[in-house]
Design a protein around this motif. Structure first.
Motif, short mmCIF file in Angstrom:
data_model
loop_
_atom_site.label_atom_id
_atom_site.label_comp_id
_atom_site.label_asym_id
_atom_site.label_seq_id
_atom_site.Cartn_x
_atom_site.Cartn_y
_atom_site.Cartn_z
N GLN A 135 2.86 2.69 -3.23
CA GLN A 135 1.97 3.52 -4.25
C GLN A 135 1.90 5.12 -4.15
O GLN A 135 1.48 5.71 -5.13
CB GLN A 135 0.39 2.82 -4.11
N PHE A 136 2.08 5.58 -3.06
CA PHE A 136 1.89 6.85 -2.90
C PHE A 136 2.99 7.69 -2.81
O PHE A 136 3.21 8.81 -2.18
CB PHE A 136 1.07 7.39 -1.57
N LYS B 209 6.69 8.99 -4.31
CA LYS B 209 7.33 9.17 -5.52
C LYS B 209 8.78 9.59 -5.45
O LYS B 209 9.09 10.25 -4.82
CB LYS B 209 6.44 10.50 -6.10
N PHE C 24 0.84 -1.37 -0.04
CA PHE C 24 0.01 -0.03 -0.17
C PHE C 24 0.84 1.27 0.00
O PHE C 24 0.54 2.22 -0.84
CB PHE C 24 -0.92 0.04 1.28
#
Length: 210
Positions: free
Chosen positions: A137-138, A140, A134
Protein backbone atom coordinates in the motif's frame (compact mmCIF):
# COMPACT_ATOMS: atom_id res chain seq x y z
CA UNK A 1 12.83 4.91 -2.24
CA UNK A 2 9.55 5.99 -0.53
CA UNK A 3 9.27 9.78 -0.28
CA UNK A 4 8.74 11.81 2.88
CA UNK A 5 4.99 11.93 2.49
CA UNK A 6 4.80 8.14 2.53
CA UNK A 7 6.80 7.94 5.76
CA UNK A 8 4.50 10.46 7.45
CA UNK A 9 1.63 8.05 6.85
CA UNK A 10 3.45 4.74 7.18
CA UNK A 11 5.07 5.31 10.57
CA UNK A 12 1.91 6.40 12.47
CA UNK A 13 -0.07 3.59 10.83
CA UNK A 14 2.60 1.07 11.80
CA UNK A 15 2.75 2.29 15.40
CA UNK A 16 -1.03 2.10 15.69
CA UNK A 17 -0.96 -1.53 14.53
CA UNK A 18 1.98 -2.46 16.75
CA UNK A 19 0.54 -1.13 20.00
CA UNK A 20 -2.84 -2.83 19.54
CA UNK A 21 -2.90 -5.73 22.06
CA UNK A 22 -2.47 -9.04 20.27
CA UNK A 23 -0.97 -12.52 20.76
CA UNK A 24 2.61 -11.33 20.23
CA UNK A 25 2.29 -8.64 22.89
CA UNK A 26 0.59 -11.01 25.33
CA UNK A 27 3.35 -13.56 24.80
CA UNK A 28 6.00 -10.88 25.31
CA UNK A 29 4.47 -9.56 28.55
CA UNK A 30 4.15 -13.05 30.00
CA UNK A 31 7.82 -13.78 29.28
CA UNK A 32 8.97 -10.51 30.81
CA UNK A 33 6.92 -11.04 33.97
CA UNK A 34 8.12 -14.62 34.36
CA UNK A 35 11.79 -14.19 33.42
CA UNK A 36 12.74 -10.53 33.95
CA UNK A 37 13.77 -7.51 31.92
CA UNK A 38 16.54 -9.11 29.88
CA UNK A 39 14.23 -11.99 28.98
CA UNK A 40 11.58 -9.51 27.90
CA UNK A 41 14.06 -7.74 25.66
CA UNK A 42 15.31 -11.03 24.17
CA UNK A 43 11.75 -12.10 23.40
CA UNK A 44 10.98 -8.71 21.86
CA UNK A 45 14.01 -8.97 19.57
CA UNK A 46 12.98 -12.48 18.54
CA UNK A 47 9.44 -11.41 17.70
CA UNK A 48 10.72 -8.40 15.76
CA UNK A 49 13.26 -10.49 13.82
CA UNK A 50 10.48 -12.76 12.61
CA UNK A 51 9.05 -9.74 10.80
CA UNK A 52 12.17 -9.63 8.63
CA UNK A 53 11.36 -13.12 7.34
CA UNK A 54 7.81 -12.05 6.48
CA UNK A 55 9.14 -8.88 4.84
CA UNK A 56 11.41 -10.99 2.65
CA UNK A 57 8.53 -13.32 1.84
CA UNK A 58 6.29 -10.43 0.84
CA UNK A 59 9.05 -8.74 -1.16
CA UNK A 60 9.87 -11.89 -3.14
CA UNK A 61 6.21 -12.80 -3.55
CA UNK A 62 6.64 -16.06 -1.63
CA UNK A 63 4.02 -15.18 0.99
CA UNK A 64 1.30 -15.18 -1.65
CA UNK A 65 1.30 -18.96 -1.42
CA UNK A 66 -0.44 -18.67 1.97
CA UNK A 67 -3.23 -16.67 0.32
CA UNK A 68 -3.69 -19.01 -2.63
CA UNK A 69 -2.97 -22.42 -1.07
CA UNK A 70 -5.11 -23.73 1.77
CA UNK A 71 -2.63 -26.58 2.28
CA UNK A 72 0.36 -24.24 2.72
CA UNK A 73 -1.61 -22.01 5.09
CA UNK A 74 -2.78 -24.96 7.19
CA UNK A 75 0.67 -26.56 7.26
CA UNK A 76 2.39 -23.47 8.64
CA UNK A 77 -0.52 -22.74 10.97
CA UNK A 78 -0.51 -26.16 12.61
CA UNK A 79 3.27 -26.13 12.85
CA UNK A 80 2.84 -22.98 14.92
CA UNK A 81 0.08 -24.60 17.00
CA UNK A 82 2.30 -27.62 17.71
CA UNK A 83 5.18 -25.36 18.75
CA UNK A 84 3.00 -23.37 21.17
CA UNK A 85 1.62 -26.54 22.73
CA UNK A 86 5.17 -27.84 23.09
CA UNK A 87 6.12 -24.68 24.99
CA UNK A 88 3.03 -25.09 27.21
CA UNK A 89 4.04 -28.67 27.96
CA UNK A 90 7.56 -27.58 28.92
CA UNK A 91 6.21 -25.05 31.41
CA UNK A 92 3.63 -27.52 32.71
CA UNK A 93 6.39 -29.98 33.61
CA UNK A 94 7.89 -27.48 36.03
CA UNK A 95 4.68 -25.73 37.13
CA UNK A 96 4.72 -27.46 40.52
CA UNK A 97 8.18 -26.12 41.30
CA UNK A 98 9.42 -22.67 42.24
CA UNK A 99 10.23 -20.76 39.07
CA UNK A 100 13.24 -18.50 39.13
CA UNK A 101 14.85 -19.56 42.40
CA UNK A 102 15.34 -23.32 42.15
CA UNK A 103 18.34 -24.90 40.40
CA UNK A 104 16.25 -27.91 39.34
CA UNK A 105 13.97 -25.81 37.16
CA UNK A 106 15.16 -25.24 33.62
CA UNK A 107 14.92 -21.51 32.97
CA UNK A 108 15.39 -20.71 29.26
CA UNK A 109 18.43 -18.65 28.36
CA UNK A 110 18.12 -15.43 26.41
CA UNK A 111 19.11 -17.11 23.14
CA UNK A 112 16.35 -19.67 23.59
CA UNK A 113 13.81 -16.95 24.39
CA UNK A 114 14.91 -15.11 21.25
CA UNK A 115 14.33 -18.27 19.22
CA UNK A 116 10.91 -18.77 20.81
CA UNK A 117 9.81 -15.27 19.84
CA UNK A 118 11.28 -15.67 16.37
CA UNK A 119 9.59 -19.02 15.70
CA UNK A 120 6.27 -17.90 17.14
CA UNK A 121 6.22 -15.02 14.66
CA UNK A 122 7.53 -16.94 11.65
CA UNK A 123 5.13 -19.87 12.14
CA UNK A 124 2.07 -17.61 11.98
CA UNK A 125 0.72 -17.41 8.42
CA UNK A 126 -1.56 -14.53 9.43
CA UNK A 127 1.51 -12.35 9.92
CA UNK A 128 2.77 -13.32 6.46
CA UNK A 129 -0.56 -12.29 4.95
CA UNK A 130 -0.50 -9.04 6.93
CA UNK A 131 2.84 -8.01 5.44
CA UNK A 132 1.70 -9.08 1.98
CA UNK A 133 -1.33 -6.78 2.28
CA UNK A 134 0.18 -3.90 4.28
CA UNK A 135 3.55 -3.10 2.68
CA UNK A 136 2.43 -2.76 -0.99
CA UNK A 137 0.00 0.00 0.00
CA UNK A 138 2.96 2.33 0.59
CA UNK A 139 5.12 1.31 -2.38
CA UNK A 140 4.73 3.49 -5.49
CA UNK A 141 5.98 2.51 -8.98
CA UNK A 142 7.19 6.06 -9.66
CA UNK A 143 9.46 5.88 -6.60
CA UNK A 144 11.60 3.07 -8.02
CA UNK A 145 11.86 -0.66 -7.40
CA UNK A 146 8.77 -1.98 -5.58
CA UNK A 147 10.84 -4.76 -4.01
CA UNK A 148 13.39 -2.31 -2.57
CA UNK A 149 10.64 -0.05 -1.26
CA UNK A 150 8.90 -2.97 0.44
CA UNK A 151 12.17 -4.12 1.96
CA UNK A 152 12.81 -0.63 3.39
CA UNK A 153 9.26 -0.36 4.69
CA UNK A 154 9.49 -3.77 6.32
CA UNK A 155 12.83 -2.85 7.88
CA UNK A 156 11.40 0.33 9.40
CA UNK A 157 8.36 -1.57 10.65
CA UNK A 158 10.67 -4.06 12.33
CA UNK A 159 12.67 -1.26 14.00
CA UNK A 160 9.43 0.19 15.35
CA UNK A 161 8.51 -3.23 16.73
CA UNK A 162 11.91 -3.44 18.43
CA UNK A 163 11.34 -0.08 20.15
CA UNK A 164 7.73 -0.66 21.22
CA UNK A 165 8.10 -4.32 22.17
CA UNK A 166 11.44 -3.64 23.81
CA UNK A 167 9.84 -1.05 26.08
CA UNK A 168 6.93 -3.40 26.83
CA UNK A 169 9.28 -6.30 27.63
CA UNK A 170 11.39 -4.11 29.88
CA UNK A 171 8.33 -2.84 31.73
CA UNK A 172 6.96 -6.37 32.17
CA UNK A 173 10.33 -7.45 33.56
CA UNK A 174 10.08 -4.86 36.33
CA UNK A 175 7.10 -6.80 37.71
CA UNK A 176 9.12 -9.98 38.26
CA UNK A 177 10.72 -8.89 41.59
CA UNK A 178 7.22 -8.21 42.89
CA UNK A 179 6.17 -11.71 41.85
CA UNK A 180 9.20 -13.30 43.53
CA UNK A 181 8.53 -11.46 46.78
CA UNK A 182 5.04 -12.95 46.88
CA UNK A 183 6.49 -16.39 47.48
CA UNK A 184 6.27 -19.87 46.05
CA UNK A 185 2.51 -19.92 45.56
CA UNK A 186 2.52 -16.80 43.37
CA UNK A 187 5.32 -18.22 41.26
CA UNK A 188 3.27 -21.33 40.68
CA UNK A 189 0.29 -19.18 39.72
CA UNK A 190 2.56 -17.33 37.29
CA UNK A 191 3.69 -20.61 35.76
CA UNK A 192 0.12 -21.82 35.26
CA UNK A 193 -0.76 -18.44 33.78
CA UNK A 194 2.02 -18.90 31.24
CA UNK A 195 0.68 -22.36 30.38
CA UNK A 196 -2.71 -20.76 29.83
CA UNK A 197 -1.19 -18.09 27.58
CA UNK A 198 0.51 -20.68 25.38
CA UNK A 199 -2.66 -22.78 25.13
CA UNK A 200 -4.84 -19.74 24.37
CA UNK A 201 -2.45 -18.63 21.63
CA UNK A 202 -2.44 -22.16 20.19
CA UNK A 203 -6.25 -22.22 20.06
CA UNK A 204 -6.37 -18.77 18.52
CA UNK A 205 -3.90 -19.75 15.82
CA UNK A 206 -5.71 -23.06 15.18
CA UNK A 207 -8.93 -21.13 14.50
CA UNK A 208 -7.24 -18.64 12.17
CA UNK A 209 -8.47 -18.51 8.57
CA UNK A 210 -7.11 -16.88 5.43
Amino acid sequence: MPDGQVWWVFIPASLALIIVPGPDLLFLLSQGIQRGRAAGLATALGLASGNLVHTLGATLGVSIIFRTSAVAFATLKFAGVAYLLYLAWQVWKSAGKSLGDSPVVAVPGHAKLFRRGFLMNVLNPKVALFFLAFLPQFAKPEAGSIAIQMALLGGVFTLLVVVVFGMAGWFAGTLRPWLLRRGKRMRRVGAWFLVGVYCALAVRLALATR
